[in-house]
Enzyme design. Structure first.
Site, PDB file in Angstrom:
ATOM      1  N   HIS A 107       0.679  -1.149  -0.139  1.00  0.00           N
ATOM      2  CA  HIS A 107       0.044   0.130  -0.168  1.00  0.00           C
ATOM      3  C   HIS A 107       0.778   1.251   0.003  1.00  0.00           C
ATOM      4  O   HIS A 107       0.260   2.224  -0.651  1.00  0.00           O
ATOM      5  CB  HIS A 107      -1.062  -0.072   1.212  1.00  0.00           C
ATOM      6  CG  HIS A 107      -2.286  -0.691   0.778  1.00  0.00           C
ATOM      7  ND1 HIS A 107      -2.992  -1.510   1.691  1.00  0.00           N
ATOM      8  CD2 HIS A 107      -3.027  -0.593  -0.317  1.00  0.00           C
ATOM      9  CE1 HIS A 107      -4.236  -1.867   1.088  1.00  0.00           C
ATOM     10  NE2 HIS A 107      -3.970  -1.380  -0.109  1.00  0.00           N
ATOM     11  N   ARG A 161     -13.293   3.868 -11.017  1.00  0.00           N
ATOM     12  CA  ARG A 161     -13.530   2.871 -10.230  1.00  0.00           C
ATOM     13  C   ARG A 161     -14.278   3.093  -8.936  1.00  0.00           C
ATOM     14  O   ARG A 161     -14.071   3.673  -7.761  1.00  0.00           O
ATOM     15  CB  ARG A 161     -12.080   2.386  -9.561  1.00  0.00           C
ATOM     16  CG  ARG A 161     -11.310   1.624 -10.547  1.00  0.00           C
ATOM     17  CD  ARG A 161      -9.948   1.054 -10.035  1.00  0.00           C
ATOM     18  NE  ARG A 161      -9.067   0.052 -10.938  1.00  0.00           N
ATOM     19  CZ  ARG A 161      -8.188   0.474 -11.542  1.00  0.00           C
ATOM     20  NH1 ARG A 161      -7.714   1.590 -11.730  1.00  0.00           N
ATOM     21  NH2 ARG A 161      -7.613  -0.749 -12.104  1.00  0.00           N
ATOM     22  N   ARG A 189     -17.724   2.760 -13.749  1.00  0.00           N
ATOM     23  CA  ARG A 189     -17.781   1.344 -13.517  1.00  0.00           C
ATOM     24  C   ARG A 189     -18.555   1.114 -12.346  1.00  0.00           C
ATOM     25  O   ARG A 189     -18.365   1.561 -11.349  1.00  0.00           O
ATOM     26  CB  ARG A 189     -16.555   0.748 -13.609  1.00  0.00           C
ATOM     27  CG  ARG A 189     -16.611  -0.717 -13.292  1.00  0.00           C
ATOM     28  CD  ARG A 189     -15.252  -1.521 -13.274  1.00  0.00           C
ATOM     29  NE  ARG A 189     -14.436  -1.283 -12.165  1.00  0.00           N
ATOM     30  CZ  ARG A 189     -13.220  -1.616 -11.863  1.00  0.00           C
ATOM     31  NH1 ARG A 189     -12.582  -2.280 -13.039  1.00  0.00           N
ATOM     32  NH2 ARG A 189     -12.644  -1.457 -10.815  1.00  0.00           N
ATOM     33  N   GLU A 205     -13.049  -8.668 -19.400  1.00  0.00           N
ATOM     34  CA  GLU A 205     -11.915  -8.953 -18.527  1.00  0.00           C
ATOM     35  C   GLU A 205     -11.873 -10.416 -18.082  1.00  0.00           C
ATOM     36  O   GLU A 205     -10.996 -10.674 -17.397  1.00  0.00           O
ATOM     37  CB  GLU A 205     -11.919  -7.977 -17.219  1.00  0.00           C
ATOM     38  CG  GLU A 205     -13.109  -7.959 -16.528  1.00  0.00           C
ATOM     39  CD  GLU A 205     -13.135  -6.984 -15.414  1.00  0.00           C
ATOM     40  OE1 GLU A 205     -11.879  -6.778 -14.897  1.00  0.00           O
ATOM     41  OE2 GLU A 205     -14.305  -6.690 -14.903  1.00  0.00           O
ATOM     42  N   ASN A 238      -5.844  -6.316 -16.604  1.00  0.00           N
ATOM     43  CA  ASN A 238      -5.385  -6.688 -15.307  1.00  0.00           C
ATOM     44  C   ASN A 238      -5.978  -8.043 -14.807  1.00  0.00           C
ATOM     45  O   ASN A 238      -5.224  -8.905 -14.556  1.00  0.00           O
ATOM     46  CB  ASN A 238      -5.780  -5.676 -14.178  1.00  0.00           C
ATOM     47  CG  ASN A 238      -5.094  -4.463 -14.606  1.00  0.00           C
ATOM     48  OD1 ASN A 238      -4.377  -4.270 -15.358  1.00  0.00           O
ATOM     49  ND2 ASN A 238      -5.671  -3.452 -13.850  1.00  0.00           N
ATOM     50  N   ASP A 239      -7.383  -8.216 -15.383  1.00  0.00           N
ATOM     51  CA  ASP A 239      -8.043  -9.475 -14.762  1.00  0.00           C
ATOM     52  C   ASP A 239      -8.179 -10.313 -16.178  1.00  0.00           C
ATOM     53  O   ASP A 239      -7.997 -11.649 -16.001  1.00  0.00           O
ATOM     54  CB  ASP A 239      -9.313  -9.040 -14.501  1.00  0.00           C
ATOM     55  CG  ASP A 239      -9.485  -8.751 -13.054  1.00  0.00           C
ATOM     56  OD1 ASP A 239      -8.834  -9.652 -12.227  1.00  0.00           O
ATOM     57  OD2 ASP A 239     -10.271  -8.071 -12.620  1.00  0.00           O
ATOM     58  N   ARG A 251      -2.378 -12.121 -10.667  1.00  0.00           N
ATOM     59  CA  ARG A 251      -2.131 -10.837 -10.704  1.00  0.00           C
ATOM     60  C   ARG A 251      -1.229 -10.354  -9.692  1.00  0.00           C
ATOM     61  O   ARG A 251      -0.532  -9.730  -9.857  1.00  0.00           O
ATOM     62  CB  ARG A 251      -3.095  -9.879 -11.136  1.00  0.00           C
ATOM     63  CG  ARG A 251      -4.127  -9.636 -10.065  1.00  0.00           C
ATOM     64  CD  ARG A 251      -5.501  -8.814 -10.934  1.00  0.00           C
ATOM     65  NE  ARG A 251      -5.240  -7.386 -10.458  1.00  0.00           N
ATOM     66  CZ  ARG A 251      -6.229  -6.607 -10.706  1.00  0.00           C
ATOM     67  NH1 ARG A 251      -7.385  -7.072 -11.397  1.00  0.00           N
ATOM     68  NH2 ARG A 251      -6.306  -5.341 -10.642  1.00  0.00           N
ATOM     69  N   CYS A 279      -8.774  -0.420 -20.400  1.00  0.00           N
ATOM     70  CA  CYS A 279      -8.852   0.472 -19.239  1.00  0.00           C
ATOM     71  C   CYS A 279      -7.791  -0.463 -18.248  1.00  0.00           C
ATOM     72  O   CYS A 279      -7.170   0.137 -16.915  1.00  0.00           O
ATOM     73  CB  CYS A 279      -9.877   0.711 -18.410  1.00  0.00           C
ATOM     74  SG  CYS A 279     -10.889  -0.411 -18.026  1.00  0.00           S
TER      75      CYS A 279
HETATM   76  C1  PEP Z   1      -8.724  -4.592 -15.142  1.00  0.00           C
HETATM   77  O1  PEP Z   1      -9.106  -5.824 -14.514  1.00  0.00           O
HETATM   78  O2  PEP Z   1      -8.107  -4.479 -16.195  1.00  0.00           O
HETATM   79  C2  PEP Z   1      -9.328  -3.355 -14.461  1.00  0.00           C
HETATM   80  C3  PEP Z   1      -9.017  -2.189 -15.251  1.00  0.00           C
HETATM   81  O3  PEP Z   1      -9.935  -3.512 -13.415  1.00  0.00           O
HETATM   82  P1  PEP Z   1      -9.599  -3.723 -12.012  1.00  0.00           P
HETATM   83  O4  PEP Z   1      -8.022  -3.431 -12.051  1.00  0.00           O
HETATM   84  O5  PEP Z   1     -10.106  -2.568 -11.075  1.00  0.00           O
HETATM   85  O6  PEP Z   1      -9.824  -5.140 -11.704  1.00  0.00           O
HETATM   86 MG    MG Z   2     -10.756  -5.887 -13.233  1.00  0.00          MG
END
Ligand code: PEP
Ligand code: MG
Length: 569
Positions: free
Chosen positions: A189, A296, A332, A431, A454-455, A465, A502
């Site tokens: 963090h 977010r 979102r 995602e 990311n997901d 991740r 994103c």
């Molecule tokens: C993602 O999964 O790429 C994303 C933008 O959402 P988060 O990182 O909030 O899961």
């Molecule tokens: Mg995500």
């Protein structure tokens, strides 16, 4: 002679300043502490301290929220929850039976729980162990009457084996020139906060950190990971050139922010910002963001005692929409669950929360949560251009269910006589591999796709991740991921809707080139990443990008893709 210590540079920039050691040593205070002879009285002291610290944290959370520090507030909220966790209270009592000393029992209990987190062999939980020790120390300090570190007039470089997030969050941004951590987690963090504030940071210094003393003058290079201790005039002169360049780059980026994102042959890509609070839009505008590609909204829900009301949410969304000055603001819907639990929702613990009851799955089961959010977004749409984006979608049924609720929300708003927009776009995050594969079908039901890499990377490759041990496998250039992305963009184009991205991949300038060649319309990223992506796109032609795309789509390995892109661009 100056000494150079090396670590891993994680947030670029040169910082020069005096070291302030963070993470105070409490040994002296502990030795001086006089426990009450009566065990029950000592237990009461500990219980009172827990209540009082929770109260202080709550007041800090409210201050941070009022100042737009949504991410910091969310971290403080996680700490407040740790303080009020009945497990911790029970653990302290058990320790007290043996130690008869409230601050020692608190530290021992926090240490005990932190060790349990570390034993899980998961980077996410290992990072939370730091938070737990931080919380333990905070409560112990309260019991010992220790004041938090005061900061002088000049900016300092914070240095510690592990720095409690509350130390960074609690100091004004302009008082922290840099951060040095002995420990190595990039998802800690403390690092997340430093990133949001663009503070040059070096992690993973290890035991060499002992060479750095309180008050030492140092030069920190957040890109290379070098720390020059007690630099000579010559050392300083050596960096003066880079500091000058840094200032020039900043001025250049300010100029670049005013220019459009278009390739040499006129192909346009919209660069937008990822935000966690309406205040982040101010920073995004400075970097030339053309709207918000990902708000977010779960940050509006975090750091609260209870579910935010429709009006509270409306206020936050309206402010963000207005600050976008006519550009789109993609909100979102709450992505709760996975690594973002919300205690007041009282969702039972799960074996595998990343594959569990989360995001749209919660929204569709808990209408009392979802309807106020939809209504708040529809109302905010009156003040500019808003879009609703649904996370973690895997099938058509989820989209249809959301769209039905959006219509119901409009009916309710009309009954209540509240103004709302009928022009709010509805799109989905792509995602999950299921969504990506089904984009030719899903495209018929939505206004846009935004690829959440990311997901998408973690679910496609079955690579957590947050797990440092397998991070070498986590690569957005893996051909399996690239094919899903290409299919998603193609599906969007064939169905006349727009496609964006994103996830973190959008902030990679090399990725931006091939995504543009695939036909992506929009890239959304943390605001400081915008200039580098814009620069790359403005320097290339779409024809050259297409040639590069053809080469890399013929490669069989993600690491080869990376290497080729470095060579070709
Ligand atoms: C993602 O999964 O790429 C994303 C933008 O959402 P988060 O990182 O909030 O899961
Ligand atoms: Mg995500």
């Amino acid at each position: 002679m100056a000494e150079i210590v090396k670590g891993k540079g994680v947030i670029a920039g040169i910082a020069i300043g005096k070291i302030m050691l963070a993470g105070q040593n409490l040994d002296g205070y502990l030795m001086a502490y006089q426990p009450d002879g009566d065990l029950d009285a000592e237990k009461k002291k500990a219980t009172d301290a827990l209540d009082k610290v929770a109260e202080i944290l709550q007041s800090n959370i409210e201050k941070l929220q009022a100042d737009g520090g949504a991410e910091q507030a969310a971290i403080m909220e996680a700490h407040r929850m740790m303080v009020q966790d009945p497990m911790l209270a029970e653990n302290i009592n058990t320790q007290l039976d043996e130690l008869h000393n409230a601050p020692k029992a608190v530290l021992a209990a926090a240490e005990d729980q932190a060790k349990q987190f570390e034993a899980m062999d998961n980077e996410y939980f290992a990072a939370r162990a730091v938070d737990l020790r931080d919380v333990g120390k905070r409560i112990a300090k309260y019991l010992l009457g220790v004041k938090e570190p005061e900061i002088g007039d000049g900016a300092v470089i914070l240095c510690g084996q592990e720095i409690e997030p509350s130390v960074i969050a609690g100091l004004p941004s302009d008082k922290i020139a840099g951060v040095i951590l002995g420990a190595g987690s990039t998802t800690a963090h403390a690092v997340i906060i430093a990133k949001a504030r663009a503070i040059p940071t070096v992690v993973g210094v290890g035991s060499a950190i002992e060479k750095i003393a309180d008050g030492d003058a140092v030069i920190l290079d957040g890109e290379k990971g070098d720390i020059v201790i007690r630099p000579s005039d010559e050392d300083r002169a050596g960096y003066a050139e880079r500091i000058k360049k840094q200032a020039e780059l900043k001025a250049y980026y300010e100029e670049l922010a005013k220019l459009p994102t278009v390739t040499q042959d006129g192909v346009k890509v919209q660069l937008m910002a990822n935000i966690g609070s309406p205040d982040d839009v101010d920073n995004a505008n400075k970097y030339g963001a053309e709207g918000v590609g990902l708000f977010r909204s779960e940050f509006v829900f975090m750091g609260k005692q209870d579910i935010p009301t429709e009006d509270e949410q409306f206020k936050a969304y309206k402010e963000a929409v207005e600050k976008c000055n006519g550009n789109l603001c993609v909100i979102r819907t709450m992505d709760i669950g996975g690594d973002k639990p919300l205690p007041y929702l009282q969702i039972p613990p799960e074996e595998n929360p990343f594959l569990g009851f989360r995001a749209v799955r919660i929204s569709l089961k808990r209408h009392e949560l979802f309807m106020p959010q939809l209504k708040a977004i529809l109302r905010a749409g009156v003040f500019g251009k808003a879009a609703i984006m649904v996370p973690m979608v895997i099938n058509v049924a989820e989209i249809l269910a959301v769209k039905k609720l959006v219509e119901e929300a409009k009916v309710e708003l009309a009954h209540e006589g509240k103004a709302y927009s009928d022009n709010v776009q509805i799109g989905i995050m792509v995602e999950t591999p299921a969504a990506a594969v089904m984009t030719p079908v899903l495209a018929k039901y939505v206004d846009f796709f935004s690829i959440g890499t990311n997901d998408l990377v973690q679910y496609t490759l079955a690579v957590d991740r947050g797990n440092a041990n397998i991070s070498y496998l986590y690569n957005h250039f893996n051909p399996a991921v690239l094919r899903l992305i290409q299919l998603t963009i193609k599906s969007a184009r064939e169905n006349g809707i727009w496609a964006g991205m994103c996830g973190e991949m959008a902030s990679d300038p090399y990725a931006a080139v091939i995504l543009m060649a695939m036909g992506i319309n929009e890239l959304s990223m943390s605001a400081p990443s915008i200039p580098r992506v814009k620069e790359k796109l403005r320097a290339i032609t779409s024809k050259r990008a297409e040639e590069i795309l053809e080469v890399i789509m013929g490669l069989e390995d993600g690491d080869d893709v990376k290497a080729q892109l470095n060579k070709l661009i």
